[in-house]
Enzyme design. Structure first.
Site, PDB file in Angstrom:
ATOM      1  CG  HIS B 269       8.330  22.182 -14.111  1.00  5.72           C
ATOM      2  ND1 HIS B 269       9.406  22.378 -14.943  1.00  5.72           N
ATOM      3  CD2 HIS B 269       8.691  22.696 -12.916  1.00  5.72           C
ATOM      4  CE1 HIS B 269      10.381  22.983 -14.277  1.00  5.72           C
ATOM      5  NE2 HIS B 269       9.970  23.194 -13.042  1.00  5.72           N
ATOM      6  CD  GLU B 270       6.041  23.004  -9.803  1.00  2.00           C
ATOM      7  OE1 GLU B 270       6.717  22.548  -8.861  1.00  2.00           O
ATOM      8  OE2 GLU B 270       6.371  24.024 -10.444  1.00  2.00           O
ATOM      9  CG  HIS B 273      10.415  20.329  -8.864  1.00  2.00           C
ATOM     10  ND1 HIS B 273      11.788  20.406  -8.875  1.00  2.00           N
ATOM     11  CD2 HIS B 273       9.981  21.389  -9.601  1.00  2.00           C
ATOM     12  CE1 HIS B 273      12.174  21.469  -9.588  1.00  2.00           C
ATOM     13  NE2 HIS B 273      11.089  22.079 -10.045  1.00  2.00           N
ATOM     14  CD  GLU B 299      14.046  23.904 -12.954  1.00  2.00           C
ATOM     15  OE1 GLU B 299      13.662  23.841 -11.767  1.00  2.00           O
ATOM     16  OE2 GLU B 299      13.355  24.417 -13.863  1.00  2.00           O
TER      17      GLU B 299
END
Lengths: 501, 501
Positions: B269-270, B273, B299
């Site tokens: 997930h990170e 980003h 997001e």
């Protein structure tokens, strides 16, 4: 009328607010520098440089703002407490340094040292001073120009102005007799020490130790000096240093598996610096008067812990047991062998690896050379020869090449002239402080023999740390030891440790 | 006359220089925040707070300087390139937000949220909403006041102004139909999915794995997404996040020994980003137009990597082999079991632990409640009841206590109203982007089946990352996917993954 300095809009209070901001920029910069040395990935270097440059500009702008002169004048007329007067004195000192150089000279120095440092790395790799000679020549010219500008602003001789920038109150005229005294003392003393230690043969060297075990010992010893991990960290970097501020002190160490005690002694050195910063007067936080009093006093604190305390025979007895306990049994940690290892004296070429007896010779050489370099009396082409000749005279060693000679230290190539003397003045001050401390509290050596630094740190805290920059250097040293700085205590200390111990 | 914007003293160039400074303060603050979450000793918290506050003041002062209005007006008249016009638009946007609130309201919000957040921790520990109700009431009043001020400055309804502060271009009127659409779709879909997965029984859970091994897998996977360790780090913090800037991106993870795949999915997930930040247009670095386009698009990038790619059946086949390879053999990593584990759907109380099917229900509930909370139509005393009733209606679960109900998230108590919708809009955008990406390059799923993210990241880079904030949100989404954002692609994605897979 109420106390003028108590009013938020008094000139003094406005100065305090401004210096608080400047100190905050400094704290932020210290975190960024620490991160760059310990954590930052390689490609972070370029943005980090821009961030630090922006912070420098902010601080410089705040310090050189034209309004400052008026605020100083108005504050002088206000009703101030004595620590506020001292603060004003230190503020003015910072301001004088910041405003002494025209902006284009600051930029020229920044460019020249950045280039020179870069070329120096190449010259050192090639062990050829000629590679960097031209660039160093530019740095020297600009340094001399800035020394003259500082001197004019501070009413000092140019070289004294450089000294003042690192160690307030230190003058060439005070250094010369002290260094000449030591240079005269050294040859016979060195001969006696090396002859004495040769009688017992070479000590056994320790076996290599994995870094994780060295870290355990390092943490235990840092804790013993009073370093608190709730208010600090110990990490790894290429060269050890300590930085930070109250509540958050960052020490770094460089571990070498095949030299386990090097990291331990390095961290004890940095713990001395950190204890000074941690013990500065809380009430004056972020004000110039609450800051450490220059590099001589700072180095005296690191060497009080490392050289005076941690290499004392009393402490080494305890440390040998800790080393054996944490690093595992090793004949090198037998008490007498261990003591001899940590007190070994060996004339050699490299300053940063020198023992405390020969270290001052490295500093004296550099101090004797940097003044004629700046004045032009020593042509740059003659530097390698003068260096090697000086090493021969002072320590009797033949420098094999420039890499191990005049190219070994970054300082000059980075524009740091007037810095070297602070190392040895710090060592001498540490010895003078140790005599005063032991006189005030005779329990200190026995406590060290139990690994207990607290009586020593208590005394250093009272005499030095909590004073900040309230007193000037001579006043602080006289208050702590009864006289100004000289070499006598240092020589007595060396005699006791190396000829009587 | 030469191009006005090329001259260093043009109004536009002066604005660029100022926004570069502001961006540098932001970079410095990001390092300080990262350090506080990963490295800082506990007693560093107080000085760190003062440092960050000083940086905020600096940035705010630079952005709200009265000279800005004149510079904007003058720059509008200058001969600018189209990206410079877009930059000017984004500069004005930042300036409007910064100047919209009077200083005393900013200070009041800062105090109120700081107090409320503190009391919230106590209320959550006691699982009693009444403990924090009064403090939240103050935060809500001040938030509504600031929403009105923002709205006035931006010519928007108050709630839209809050949305705009997190996600430029997002309006309540666009959210409502999308969320209502999903709320209507969910009950039948959820029933079908849970019935289908129940047929095969419960998957086997993985055994606990030491953190060091999880770290190895995390680093391998981060590398697979294109995360470069020359330009970034992965460390440990209480809650995962990513921060940093070009050349130095910092990701954090929180490891749990008994849930080894949680850290892996969190880091993926990170990495989404981080890839966005790393791929922003280099030529516009430190300018508003070169920055990421708000929280919805951000997001969407994290969920493109985590939810769309990493939980796809194709990728999970490859990941199961990696998990077994790095973490050691475990029946849980058998391909079919592993896929079912990572695609498990389970209505529950806690948003941050929700799967992608039920997650939007948590967001829809909060979005439906925060507007009447702000307007006063929902009295605070009724919040726990309204919350629990909403959870029952949307997900059919009975909330057992406030701790697992309206006290579970920090957002409102910290003053973040208008933030929650961005999570689900981001999830929907990720699905819409995935459809467009697969249409443009049908190789993406096969590449993921080999652990190769590069075709996907290439497409996201071209379509999203390299655009910065040049286009506004609707324009960017339309350019990338052919239409504005809706729920259709997300619903199709869920149907494919959970009812056809």
């Amino acid at each position: 009328m109420p106390d003028a300095a108590m009013e938020q809009n008094s000139a003094y209070k406005r100065l305090e607010a401004r210096f608080r901001q400047i100190a905050l920029y400094g704290e932020v910069a210290s975190v960024l520098h620490w991160d760059a040395a310990t954590m930052m990935p390689t490609e972070g270097a370029s943005p980090r440089g821009e961030q630090l440059s922006e912070l420098r500009v902010l601080g410089h702008r705040a310090l050189t703002d034209p309004v400052m002169e008026d605020l100083f004048s108005a504050a002088e007329q206000e009703d101030l407490e004595s620590w506020q007067r001292a603060n004003l004195r230190e503020m003015r000192r910072d301001h004088r340094f910041a405003t002494a150089l025209p902006d284009d000279l600051v930029a020229a120095i920044s460019n020249a040292t950045s280039t020179c440092e870069h070329v120096w790395r190449d010259a050192r790799a090639k062990s050829d001073f000629a590679v960097v000679s031209d660039k160093l020549s530019i740095v020297i010219d600009l340094t001399q120009e800035s020394a003259q500008a500082y001197g004019q602003a501070l009413d000092l001789d140019p070289y004294d102005a450089l000294l003042e920038s690192y160690a307030p109150g230190v003058r060439a005229a005070d250094i010369d007799p002290v260094f000449n005294d030591y240079a005269a003392f050294l040859p016979d003393f060195l001969e006696a020490v090396t002859a004495r230690q040769a009688q017992k043969g070479l000590p056994v060297l320790p076996k290599p130790v994995p870094v994780a075990q060295q870290q355990k010992l390092v943490e235990r010893l840092a804790g013993a000096t009073g370093f608190r991990f709730e208010a600090g960290r110990i990490d790894v970097s290429a060269h050890p240093f300590s930085t930070g501020y109250r509540g958050d002190q960052r020490i770094t160490v460089s571990y070498r598996e095949n030299d386990p005690m090097a990291s331990v002694m390095a961290v004890l050195h940095e713990c001395g610096h950190a204890a000074y910063e941690a013990g500065l007067p809380a009430a004056w936080t972020r004000q110039p008067v609450g800051q450490a009093l220059g590099m001589v006093v700072h180095e005296s604190q690191s060497l009080s812990v490392e050289m005076q305390a941690s290499r004392s025979s009393e402490f080494l007895g305890w440390l040998a047991v800790q080393a054996s306990d944490v690093l595992g049994p090793d004949p090198a940690y037998a008490p007498e062998n261990f003591r001899r290892l940590q007190q070994w004296v060996q004339p050699d070429f490299i300053r940063v690896e020198a023992d405390e007896v020969t270290y001052p010779a490295h500093v004296i050489l550099r101090t004797r050379l940097e003044r004629p370099l700046l004045s032009g009396d020593l042509p740059l082409a003659d530097l390698p020869g003068a260096w090697n000749q000086g090493m021969k005279e002072l320590l009797g060693v033949d420098v094999p090449d420039d890499r191990r000679g005049c190219l070994q230290d970054i300082h000059w190539y980075d524009g740091a002239f007037g810095y070297f003397p602070t190392y040895t003045l710090g060592a001498m001050l540490a010895a003078q402080l140790a005599e005063a401390a032991h006189k005030a509290n005779s329990e200190i050596p026995q406590a060290l023999a139990r690994g207990d630094f607290s009586p020593l740190m208590q005394w250093l805290g009272d005499a030095i740390h909590t004073k900040g920059s309230y007193l000037e250097a001579d006043g602080l040293i006289t208050q702590a030891t009864g006289r100004t700085l000289d070499a006598t205590a240092f020589k007595r200390h060396l005699h006791r440790r190396y000829l009587e111990g």
